[in-house]
Design a protein around this motif. Structure first.
Motif, PDB file in Angstrom:
ATOM      1  N   ASP A   1       0.825  -1.219   0.000  1.00 57.28           N
ATOM      2  CA  ASP A   1       0.000   0.000   0.000  1.00 57.28           C
ATOM      3  C   ASP A   1       0.855   1.264   0.000  1.00 57.28           C
ATOM      4  N   SER A   2       2.058   1.159   0.583  1.00 55.99           N
ATOM      5  CA  SER A   2       2.900   2.358   0.688  1.00 55.99           C
ATOM      6  C   SER A   2       3.677   2.644  -0.596  1.00 55.99           C
ATOM      7  N   LEU A   3       3.715   1.679  -1.541  1.00 55.51           N
ATOM      8  CA  LEU A   3       4.462   1.852  -2.781  1.00 55.51           C
ATOM      9  C   LEU A   3       3.620   2.564  -3.830  1.00 55.51           C
ATOM     10  N   SER A   4       4.313   3.208  -4.776  1.00 54.34           N
ATOM     11  CA  SER A   4       3.620   3.959  -5.834  1.00 54.34           C
ATOM     12  C   SER A   4       3.776   3.309  -7.204  1.00 54.34           C
ATOM     13  N   TYR A   5       4.875   2.604  -7.421  1.00 54.16           N
ATOM     14  CA  TYR A   5       5.158   2.026  -8.738  1.00 54.16           C
ATOM     15  C   TYR A   5       4.497   0.649  -8.829  1.00 54.16           C
ATOM     16  N   THR A   6       3.529   0.511  -9.735  1.00 54.90           N
ATOM     17  CA  THR A   6       2.690  -0.688  -9.823  1.00 54.90           C
ATOM     18  C   THR A   6       3.488  -1.982 -10.011  1.00 54.90           C
TER      19      THR A   6
END
Length: 919
Positions: free
Chosen positions: A30-35
């Motif tokens: 959930d804390s990551l941005s890069y799919t």
């Protein structure tokens, strides 16, 4: 936000996660941005194989990030990786990916956690070499680190570049071409070819016994380079020239001719004898250079060698020879500074004073005396001591030069430059302070001395010859480099002529021609250095080489000063000569001691500086060495000055109990004398007092054991007679002396009240407690009792004298006092007969004070023992005492403690409070 920024942000988060539990995976996703990174973690969580998940991540990264580059996905058959991307232009660059994380599963095969996969590149060496046969460049990554290899790795396995994956992405984005980026790295790598070849040769020769003296010359020349005394890249250019000439004959030929070129250069301009140096180890390189593990160094030839001080260099070589004593640089600095203090700093101060007074004749006389100072370093080891002393002595001489320059500079006008100005300028020249190279050479040649070689015992002679020669070479290097750093401009090779007399540095061979005596002998004595000589013999030898009124400085195991064994050594150092300074150091969990001694008899009021590790120093009176430990002369480890002050007041000028004629004895052992004991009181038996029954001032009367009086008396009488025969050298038979006892009515100790002492009374936090034992009670062997009788020899027979009963009570008070217990605790006194007996010579009312103490002590004694000592009271003139509840903790007890501390031993209020805090 750009995709690159998203990737970089997410990579930073993941790089801080060495381990991820199952419960943490969703939160991290959930804390990551890069799919693609999110999907990668999700795949691992649901059980997708790490290599398959890596393949998906690599494919998405290629599409998103390398989309404009001509790349294609390939599958490698080797186990090195199942995921690879290849540039399509010429298939020269191959990018291989290993998993970011590995998966930990339970017995059921369920994922329980993810763990970061560390990339140990050495494990893939052969596989990388195999793939380099078909590709120009391999880029190897685990999404944390990136390693780039080109075809040179086939010959010597080494990455041409190593960087973080995030940094790799940024640089790739700038170049927009993997091939272009790799080409820039290859070009940079090629530019360091000479450095790498030089390093390779250097490291190789470090392991070859016949050529390993290159190491010392290499370090020497690099120092000259870093001091700007040689042209920039002198060593590299020298190597490049030899490489160009001899490369076709192979590395060995290049190295051989390179070494010869260095030797020829040094021989022409600098004196550096060409003795061979033996085996080095691979790990030595970084050790010798003092390079920290986390310090990034491109190559040994590019390293700044001025970072290497005399300590780092010396210790590297000592480690190499397995002779490192483990002493810290703090120890060496303290040792050298204090060795030279009296010889130089004090004397230079006097020279400056005379210069200020325009008394140049006296200043020159003092200068010449200073130049005569000679320091002998017997165990020279790797030259750390001499290199540091060279720097310190030079600094002292510079003080004179700088002081004169300041005076000359202050004379700004021509009118100021009078006759005195000219004399002062000429005076500096006359002292030789303008020629720094000559000044340094004079210090080395005429003020610093080392032992001749082969001074070890004959049994170790051959081995020691090799070690000494190695250490001597290291010493030369260390001292020479220190000399160059002191005055770099004086050692520029263009200023030096090839003629012998113009060489920059003097040979150390002359320093083996030793003077008969020295101003100082400075020696760090390691354990077991001289197995067939005692420390006493060795230190006596060095003391004999010191001029009268001058100095011996030692660094020795502290046990030599504080044990009770090496008495002769301490008598030499403390009693026959003047101790100046003692400081303790903790070195690798072992305690060592710096010791400075002046060769002269100590005066009556002589003091020396004393410091324990991590404590402040204080003055220690020399006569108290024998005062505190009259038999062994060992030092006492006083942690603080107040401990010393209190103990010195208690000792004072008071005689010991032994000197006053008091002796301590023991009686029966429960184990050895078990045949004597009864558990019930029978006719003609007497009670037996066990150690456990003794309290301060009191003895319990619930006796557990009893001893037949006649048997006990016979044994004790026999012991007393044997002791008297030995003491007075009596020729009579035992029965004859027993007859004297019976005829004169001599008593044994148990037949009267006596003082008993229990040592280590831990239950009461005391070093000892004392009580009065009633008459006709025997004592256990773990109790010391004060003998009630002294003996003397008359014209025909023996005389027995009874102890003064007042002294009995006076000593009872003392032995139970805080002050006496504090003294025993701090001094560590095992022999109570060496305790001081207060003579109260400082008191005009001493009898009144003593009577007060006796009265208070008897009052406590009587109340503790329910009046069973009335007869003893009558003997000393006390008919009755007040009734006291809980006498040990009464105001009377506190008054008694205060009297003893403040009036008997003259402790201040602060000191008395400090004593009480210890209990």
């Amino acid at each position: 936000m750009k995709k690159l920024d998203l990737i970089l942000s997410d990579l930073e988060k993941l790089n801080h996660k060495e381990s991820i539990s199952l419960a943490q995976i969703d939160e991290l996703i959930d804390s990551l941005s890069y799919t693609p990174l999110k999907q990668y973690l999700l795949c691992l969580k649901v059980g997708v194989k790490p290599d398959d998940a890596t393949s998906i991540l690599l494919k998405r990264l290629t599409e998103d990030f390398f989309g404009k580059m001509p790349l294609t996905e390939v599958r490698l058959k080797s186990s090195i990786a199942e995921n690879a991307i290849q540039e399509l232009v010429n298939q020269a660059v191959l990018l291989i990916a290993k998993p970011f994380y590995k998966v930990n599963k339970n017995e059921k095969g369920e994922v329980i956690s993810l763990k970061a996969e560390n990339l140990s590149i050495e494990n893939y060496e052969q596989s990388i070499i195999n793939y380099l046969s078909d590709n120009e460049v391999i880029i190897f990554t685990n999404f944390r680190k990136v390693f780039i290899f080109d075809k040179e790795a086939i010959e010597e396995f080494q990455a041409i570049q190593q960087l973080d994956f995030a940094q790799f992405l940024c640089l790739s984005a700038e170049k927009n071409s993997l091939a272009g980026l790799v080409q820039s790295w290859q070009k940079e790598y090629e530019n360091t070819y000479i450095s790498r070849q030089l390093d390779k040769t250097f490291k190789k020769f470090l392991q070859e016994e016949s050529q390993s003296d290159l190491a010392q010359r290499f370090i020497f020349i690099k120092h000259l380079e870093n001091c700007n005394l040689l042209p920039t890249h002198f060593l590299k250019n020298l190597y490049a020239a030899n490489l160009q000439l001899w490369d076709t004959l192979g590395e060995e030929a290049v190295g051989k001719h390179f070494l010869q070129t260095i030797n020829d250069f040094i021989a022409s301009y600098y004196t550096f004898e060409n003795e061979e140096f033996t085996t080095f180890q691979k790990s030595w390189t970084e050790q010798a250079l003092g390079i920290q593990q986390n310090e990034k160094v491109k190559s040994l030839s590019d390293y700044n060698y001025l970072k290497i001080n005399e300590y780092a260099l010396g210790k590297a070589f000592e480690n190499l020879y397995g002779m490192n004593n483990g002493f810290s640089e703090e120890v060496y600095d303290f040792f050298c500074e204090n060795t030279l203090f009296y010889l130089f700093e004090n004397q230079i101060d006097k020279i400056l004073e005379n210069i200020d007074k325009s008394n140049l004749k006296k200043a020159k006389q003092l200068f010449e005396e200073v130049q005569k100072n000679s320091i002998f370093n017997p165990f020279f080891e790797s030259g750390i001591v001499l290199a540091k002393m060279l720097k310190l002595i030079f600094k002292q001489y510079q003080r004179i030069g700088n002081h004169i320059d300041k005076i000359l500079d202050e004379s700004t006008s021509l009118l100021d430059k009078d006759e005195h100005w000219k004399k002062l300028a000429s005076f500096k020249e006359e002292l030789g302070l303008n020629d720094l190279r000559k000044l340094i050479a004079n210090i080395i040649l005429h003020q610093l001395f080392i032992s001749p070689l082969n001074q070890e015992p004959e049994t170790a002679k051959q081995e020691q010859e090799t070690i000494n020669q190695k250490l001597l070479n290291t010493l030369k290097l260390n001292v020479y480099l220190s000399a160059i750093k002191l005055a770099p401009s004086a050692f520029h090779f263009k200023k030096l002529m090839p003629e012998e007399e113009k060489k920059a540095l003097a040979k150390f061979g002359n320093n083996f021609v030793l003077p008969s005596y020295f101003s100082a002998v400075a020696c760090l004595l390691p354990y077991e250095k001289w197995k067939d000589k005692t420390y006493k013999e060795l230190i006596s030898q060095y003391m004999a080489q010191v001029n009268e009124n001058e100095f011996l400085t030692l660094f020795i195991p502290s046990q030599l000063l504080f044990n009770e064994v090496d008495t002769n050594l301490r008598q030499l150092l403390f009693i026959e000569n003047s101790l100046l300074k003692v400081k303790l150091f903790e070195q690798e969990k072992t305690e060592w001691c710096f010791l400075q001694v002046q060769k002269k008899k100590p005066s009556k009021n002589h003091t020396f500086s004393f410091t324990l590790s991590n404590y402040e120093s204080f003055s220690y009176k020399n006569e108290l060495i024998a005062g505190f430990s009259p038999l062994s002369f060992h030092l006492i480890k006083f942690e603080q000055q107040i401990d010393y002050q209190i103990c010195s007041k208690i000792k004072g000028q008071n005689p010991t109990l032994e000197e006053m004629g008091y002796t301590f004895k023991k009686e029966f052992k429960l184990s050895n004398d078990a045949h004597f004991f009864f558990r019930t009181q029978e006719e003609q038996t007497l009670p037996f007092c066990e150690g456990r029954m003794i309290e301060a001032y009191a003895c319990e009367d619930t006796f557990k054991y009893f001893i037949p009086k006649e048997k006990a008396h016979t044994q004790l009488l026999s012991q007393e007679v044997n002791a008297l025969k030995k003491r007075f050298n009596l020729s009579q038979k035992n029965y004859e002396i027993i007859g004297i006892f019976n005829e004169k009515g001599f008593l044994l100790d148990y037949e009267s009240e006596r003082l008993v002492i229990k040592l280590n009374a831990t239950a009461q936090d005391r070093s000892m407690i004392a009580a009065i034992l009633p008459a006709k009670v025997f004592a256990e062997n773990n109790l010391l009792y004060l003998s009630n009788f002294s003996y003397s020899r008359g014209e025909k027979d023996l005389l027995q004298e009874f102890l003064n009963q007042e002294d009995l009570l006076f000593l009872l008070a003392l032995f139970n006092s805080f002050a006496f217990n504090f003294y025993v605790q701090k001094i560590g006194l095992a022999d109570l007969s060496l305790l001081p007996f207060p003579k109260l010579i400082h008191r005009k009312d001493k009898q009144t004070l003593k009577s007060q103490i006796i009265a208070k002590a008897f009052a406590i004694l009587s109340n503790q023992n329910e009046g069973i000592f009335k007869d003893l009271g009558k003997k000393i003139g006390i008919e009755s005492v007040p009734t006291i509840t809980n006498p040990l903790y009464s105001d009377l007890r506190l008054d008694l403690e205060s009297l003893i501390a403040k009036e008997v031993f003259e402790l201040s209020e602060e000191e008395f409070e400090y004593v009480k805090e210890n209990f």
